[in-house]
Design a protein around this motif. Structure first.
Motif, PDB file in Angstrom:
ATOM      1  N   UNK B 165     -23.035  -7.069   6.023  1.00 48.65           N
ATOM      2  CA  UNK B 165     -22.631  -5.732   5.592  1.00 48.65           C
ATOM      3  C   UNK B 165     -23.388  -4.673   6.390  1.00 48.65           C
ATOM      4  N   UNK B 169     -21.627  -1.771   8.690  1.00 41.99           N
ATOM      5  CA  UNK B 169     -21.970  -0.349   8.573  1.00 41.99           C
ATOM      6  C   UNK B 169     -22.452   0.219   9.913  1.00 41.99           C
ATOM      7  N   UNK B 171     -22.097  -1.128  13.083  1.00 37.86           N
ATOM      8  CA  UNK B 171     -21.290  -1.332  14.291  1.00 37.86           C
ATOM      9  C   UNK B 171     -19.858  -0.813  14.173  1.00 37.86           C
ATOM     10  N   UNK B 172     -19.336  -0.724  12.937  1.00 33.62           N
ATOM     11  CA  UNK B 172     -17.913  -0.398  12.797  1.00 33.62           C
ATOM     12  C   UNK B 172     -17.627   0.933  12.116  1.00 33.62           C
ATOM     13  N   UNK B 173     -18.657   1.736  11.913  1.00 30.29           N
ATOM     14  CA  UNK B 173     -18.411   3.077  11.375  1.00 30.29           C
ATOM     15  C   UNK B 173     -18.904   4.086  12.413  1.00 30.29           C
ATOM     16  N   UNK B 174     -18.800   5.349  12.092  1.00 31.88           N
ATOM     17  CA  UNK B 174     -19.232   6.364  13.055  1.00 31.88           C
ATOM     18  C   UNK B 174     -20.726   6.646  12.996  1.00 31.88           C
ATOM     19  N   UNK B 397     -12.754  -9.006  11.966  1.00 29.80           N
ATOM     20  CA  UNK B 397     -11.875  -8.551  13.052  1.00 29.80           C
ATOM     21  C   UNK B 397     -10.783  -9.585  13.327  1.00 29.80           C
ATOM     22  N   UNK B 400      -8.174  -9.918  10.803  1.00 27.45           N
ATOM     23  CA  UNK B 400      -7.385  -8.697  10.617  1.00 27.45           C
ATOM     24  C   UNK B 400      -7.733  -7.972   9.322  1.00 27.45           C
ATOM     25  N   UNK B 402     -10.764  -6.174   8.895  1.00 28.08           N
ATOM     26  CA  UNK B 402     -11.821  -5.172   9.051  1.00 28.08           C
ATOM     27  C   UNK B 402     -11.356  -3.786   8.580  1.00 28.08           C
ATOM     28  N   UNK B 403     -10.169  -3.392   9.058  1.00 25.48           N
ATOM     29  CA  UNK B 403      -9.645  -2.075   8.694  1.00 25.48           C
ATOM     30  C   UNK B 403      -9.461  -1.959   7.193  1.00 25.48           C
ATOM     31  N   UNK B 404      -8.927  -3.019   6.571  1.00 26.42           N
ATOM     32  CA  UNK B 404      -8.683  -3.022   5.132  1.00 26.42           C
ATOM     33  C   UNK B 404      -9.982  -2.868   4.357  1.00 26.42           C
ATOM     34  N   UNK B 407     -11.285   0.679   4.745  1.00 28.34           N
ATOM     35  CA  UNK B 407     -10.496   1.606   3.921  1.00 28.34           C
ATOM     36  C   UNK B 407     -10.864   1.455   2.449  1.00 28.34           C
ATOM     37  N   UNK B 409     -13.568   0.589   1.195  1.00 27.19           N
ATOM     38  CA  UNK B 409     -14.897   1.149   0.931  1.00 27.19           C
ATOM     39  C   UNK B 409     -14.932   2.655   1.172  1.00 27.19           C
ATOM     40  N   UNK B 410     -13.792   3.217   1.511  1.00 23.31           N
ATOM     41  CA  UNK B 410     -13.724   4.663   1.741  1.00 23.31           C
ATOM     42  C   UNK B 410     -14.339   5.076   3.068  1.00 23.31           C
ATOM     43  N   UNK B 411     -14.413   4.125   4.031  1.00 21.69           N
ATOM     44  CA  UNK B 411     -15.049   4.440   5.319  1.00 21.69           C
ATOM     45  C   UNK B 411     -14.005   4.748   6.388  1.00 21.69           C
TER      46      UNK B 411
END
Lengths: 223, 411
Positions: B165, B169, B171-174, B397, B400, B402-404, B407, B409-411
């Motif tokens: 997790x 947080x 590597x895959x968020x801003x 990833x 498929x 990761x995006x879900x 989303x 988690x509201x990220x």
């Protein structure tokens, strides 16, 4: 420090750190970014853009390569890879408005926004122009229209010249040989209803829509 | 030809530099070389010789700081503990010799296998890629089951999920840009936490035993083969880095102990480096920063691939000699340095590099990763579970999901 205390302390610090980073990540969520503002500083970041499809190319493996332009005047490439495209379940056409959330990447020196999944792409289809309203005022612009094939001629070295008719109005559609030979170019016959997008040009004092890729054409109804 | 060899030698020198300085990677220098080639300052083939030799040499030399100082990079994260443990037992030079054997063996074996590999690489890529998340899940399941006791298995799952997790947080968020977050993540999980634990009660490093006895090659053949196979997998399949290859090797060489592990794992890194160029030719996809750079400079055909392999073998030979010399030098002088002070210097450098690459958020990531990295030692499970930091984002990833998840988690 005993191992038990060490475990508790480490666990507490881990969870506190993760909670703080989670809050930070929510704050750092991307909002709509003008395409012209996206530069190499954005590489690796997620961004949301919204723009019109001004170019569209379909790869034989099923990938779709879009170019989006927005009001800022910026243009960016958006590759929609085959897996994402199959999940999308929606047809993207030239001139559609598309909103994309993706990661900014640099590929062969060109910036692109790569969506990770279909839910990151929202498509708003633009209506096609009636053949009767297409005139010289649209010359040099991208135009999307629809009509029934009433004439089909092979010209030059394999190019296709179609005449579309709708409600009494007519328009020539020119598909160069390179497009006709491209992967995914459908069989076309007189009587088929087509939706086509392309650049409106003048040829021999006639208006003509020029196709740039097989993906710029779709058969709405066969005869 | 002489010109090419001269540039390959220069590349070896640059690889020694990038390998010895923690936090400096080949990828930091390749954009400059691509720019020089594009501007016709450097002939394309000379630039290629430089890049390939630098990349290969780096995969040998980066074991020296990770062995003696305990500083991890993505490629060496999991070797830090066993290699550093050998240093604490006075066997640091032996660890260096084993990594030299593993790297050189894997380089020669993978170069020899390029021909047959070209026949299977395409179909293998197509068939493995859709099932990659299942393969990774299988590796994780094996890692967890190997803990044997139910309580240890539960801790292993918890550590894997916490690390995973944290990886999602960071590597895959801003929160971070590109790979900038890798240093605080790996520096915390495998660097700071290891150093904090090993500093306890250790005044200075023991005198290092310098052995001139030839390395037993026959017993290491299996480990070289395992390392090469894992390196091939990571060199061809996207998203599977040396860390995952290392996990594969660890599972495969588990019964062989530290020596076999070090030979196998050093082979992963070097085989991956060579195979990433083969992937560029066979499937047209670069699988390393250096391969991306090579692909930008030239179109790799059969002749170019042959030349790349030749340069890699030349650089590998030179790098082995330099690696052993530098390793011996480090082993001779390391015990004169105060161990605790050295650990503090290394930890300060990890903090500094993390701040440089990822800013203040990087320091928060480093602190969190360090706290998670302390858990395996405290509860008595293997540190390998911390590789969830890269494996969980990869699984999400490939599946498929990761995006879900982001989303949801509201990220």
């Amino acid at each position: 420090v005993s191992e038990k205390s060490m475990t508790k302390l480490s666990l507490l610090c881990s969870l506190t750190g993760i909670a703080a980073l989670y809050v930070g990540a929510i704050q750092a969520r991307p909002s709509l970014t003008p395409i012209a503002r996206i530069n190499e500083d954005y590489v690796g970041l997620n961004a949301v853009i919204s723009g019109q499809v001004i170019d569209l190319h379909e790869h034989p493996d099923g990938h779709l390569f879009l170019k989006l332009k927005d009001e800022s005047g910026g243009v960016i490439s958006v590759p929609v890879f085959a897996r994402t495209r199959s999940e999308l379940g929606e047809h993207i056409e030239l001139l559609d408005n598309v909103q994309v959330l993706g990661q900014v990447e640099l590929y062969n020196g060109e910036l692109e926004l790569v969506p990770d999944r279909a839910a990151d792409i929202q498509v708003v289809h633009t209506p096609h122009l009636e053949l009767s309203v297409i005139d010289e005022g649209c010359l040099g612009e991208l135009v999307k229209t629809q009509g029934v094939i009433v004439e089909r001629n092979i010209v030059g070295s394999g190019s296709l010249l179609l005449t579309l008719r709708e409600n009494g109005a007519q328009l020539s559609v020119f598909a160069p040989a390179s497009v006709v030979r491209g992967d995914g170019f459908p069989e076309l016959h007189v009587g088929y209803t087509l939706r086509v997008s392309g650049l409106l040009q003048e040829y021999d004092e006639h208006l003509e829509l020029k196709l740039g890729d097989p993906a710029h054409l779709g058969v709405i109804e066969g005869s | 030809m002489l010109e090419l060899l001269a540039f390959a030698t220069l590349g070896v020198g640059m690889g020694v530099f990038t390998g010895l300085i923690p936090g400096v990677h080949v990828n930091n220098l390749t954009p400059m070389l691509v720019g020089l080639a594009a501007g016709s300052v450097l002939a394309p083939m000379n630039a290629i010789a430089l890049i390939v030799a630098m990349m290969l040499t780096h995969t040998f030399i980066d074991y020296i700081p990770s062995t003696f100082l305990g500083v991890p990079e993505e490629d060496t994260a999991l070797t830090v503990l066993p290699a550093h443990r050998m240093v604490l037992e006075g066997e640091g030079y032996e660890a260096v010799r084993l990594t030299a054997l593993g790297s050189l063996g894997a380089l020669m074996l993978s170069a020899a296998l390029v021909g047959p590999l070209l026949l299977v690489i395409g179909p293998a890529y197509e068939s493995i890629n859709p099932h990659m998340h299942w393969l990774l899940l299988g590796i994780i399941a094996a890692m967890i089951v190997l803990e044997r006791k139910p309580k240890a298995m539960l801790w292993a799952v918890a550590i894997f999920l916490l690390s995973g997790f944290l990886g999602v947080l960071a590597l895959d968020t801003n929160l971070g840009v590109g790979d900038g977050m890798l240093m605080p993540l790996l520096g915390g999980l495998f660097g700071m936490s290891v150093l904090l634990v090993s500093m306890k009660g250790q005044g200075s490093l023991p005198k290092q035993h310098i052995t001139e006895k030839p390395v037993e090659i026959r017993s290491s053949v299996k480990s070289v083969c395992t390392g090469t196979s894992a390196g091939m997998l990571t060199g061809i399949i996207p998203g599977v880095g040396p860390a995952q290859g290392t996990v594969l090797t660890q599972v495969a060489t588990r019964s062989g102990g530290t020596r076999d592990f070090l030979v196998g794992v050093s082979g992963v890194n070097t085989a991956k480096a060579l195979l990433s160029f083969v992937a560029l030719y066979a499937i047209g996809r670069p699988r390393s920063g250096a391969a991306v750079a090579v692909g930008e400079i030239i179109d790799v055909g059969a002749n170019e691939l042959l030349l790349l392999i030749g340069i890699a073998l030349f650089a590998g030979g030179l790098a082995t000699i330099i690696h052993l010399r530098l390793g011996k030098l480090a082993a001779k002088h390391i015990q004169r340095l105060p161990y605790r002070a050295m650990c503090v210097v290394v930890m300060v450098s990890i903090v500094g590099i993390s701040f440089h690459y990822a800013g203040l958020v990087g320091l928060l990531v480093l602190a969190t990763a360090t706290a998670i990295g302390l858990l395996p030692a405290a509860v008595g499970v293997k540190r390998t579970h911390c590789m969830g930091v890269i494996m969980l984002p990869c699984i999400l990833y490939f599946a498929g999901l990761k995006g879900g998840l982001l989303s949801a988690l509201g990220l």
